[in-house]
Design a protein around this motif. Structure first.
Motif, PDB file in Angstrom:
ATOM      1  N   MET A 128     -46.854 -21.118 -32.231  1.00 16.23           N
ATOM      2  CA  MET A 128     -46.760 -22.263 -31.344  1.00 16.23           C
ATOM      3  C   MET A 128     -46.643 -23.519 -32.206  1.00 16.23           C
ATOM      4  SD  MET A 128     -49.147 -23.557 -28.200  1.00 16.23           S
ATOM      5  CE  MET A 128     -50.680 -23.540 -29.037  1.00 16.23           C
ATOM      6  N   GLU A 129     -45.760 -24.411 -31.795  1.00 15.71           N
ATOM      7  CA  GLU A 129     -45.517 -25.641 -32.540  1.00 15.71           C
ATOM      8  C   GLU A 129     -45.929 -26.846 -31.693  1.00 15.71           C
ATOM      9  OE1 GLU A 129     -41.692 -28.038 -34.189  1.00 15.71           O
ATOM     10  OE2 GLU A 129     -41.667 -25.869 -34.318  1.00 15.71           O
ATOM     11  N   ILE A 130     -46.639 -27.764 -32.316  1.00 19.45           N
ATOM     12  CA  ILE A 130     -47.066 -28.983 -31.627  1.00 19.45           C
ATOM     13  C   ILE A 130     -46.230 -30.143 -32.154  1.00 19.45           C
ATOM     14  CG2 ILE A 130     -48.951 -30.599 -31.260  1.00 19.45           C
ATOM     15  CD1 ILE A 130     -50.858 -28.215 -31.537  1.00 19.45           C
ATOM     16  N   SER A 131     -45.652 -30.898 -31.231  1.00 20.03           N
ATOM     17  CA  SER A 131     -44.828 -32.047 -31.601  1.00 20.03           C
ATOM     18  C   SER A 131     -45.552 -33.335 -31.192  1.00 20.03           C
ATOM     19  CB  SER A 131     -43.478 -31.969 -30.893  1.00 20.03           C
ATOM     20  OG  SER A 131     -42.717 -33.112 -31.174  1.00 20.03           O
ATOM     21  N   LEU A 132     -45.656 -34.261 -32.100  1.00 19.74           N
ATOM     22  CA  LEU A 132     -46.337 -35.529 -31.833  1.00 19.74           C
ATOM     23  C   LEU A 132     -45.359 -36.691 -31.773  1.00 19.74           C
ATOM     24  CD1 LEU A 132     -49.441 -35.035 -34.134  1.00 19.74           C
ATOM     25  CD2 LEU A 132     -49.273 -34.678 -31.684  1.00 19.74           C
ATOM     26  N   GLU A 133     -44.206 -36.475 -31.167  1.00 19.39           N
ATOM     27  CA  GLU A 133     -43.215 -37.532 -31.036  1.00 19.39           C
ATOM     28  C   GLU A 133     -43.612 -38.491 -29.914  1.00 19.39           C
ATOM     29  OE1 GLU A 133     -39.181 -36.201 -30.796  1.00 19.39           O
ATOM     30  OE2 GLU A 133     -39.645 -34.440 -31.996  1.00 19.39           O
ATOM     31  N   MET A 134     -43.297 -39.749 -30.120  1.00 18.42           N
ATOM     32  CA  MET A 134     -43.617 -40.775 -29.128  1.00 18.42           C
ATOM     33  C   MET A 134     -42.539 -40.813 -28.041  1.00 18.42           C
ATOM     34  SD  MET A 134     -44.329 -44.717 -29.938  1.00 18.42           S
ATOM     35  CE  MET A 134     -44.467 -45.931 -28.682  1.00 18.42           C
TER      36      MET A 134
END
Length: 68
Positions: free
Chosen positions: A1-7
């Protein structure tokens, strides 16, 4: 699982209701949710049309949120 912290910079939401006050409450609720994401209302467009199936007026709105 990948977590993306893009605004999130822009977001558009479409809302519908058979009562104008209900649509207004839905817009206010979405504004509150998007404030948590640091988004503010940039533009609101609305439209009214007749729904022949329910024999009522259908109110709809498109709300564009953007970074403050």
């Amino acid at each position: 699982m990948e977590i993306s912290l893009e605004m999130i910079k822009d977001k558009v939401e479409c809302l519908q209701a058979y009562d104008f006050q209900e649509l207004e409450r839905a817009i206010d609720d979405r504004i509150g949710v998007n404030k948590a994401l640091l988004l503010r209302v940039k533009l609101v467009q609305h439209q009214v049309t007749f729904d022949p199936v329910r024999n009522k007026m259908l109110y709809s709105a498109v709300v564009h949120f953007a970074v403050a």
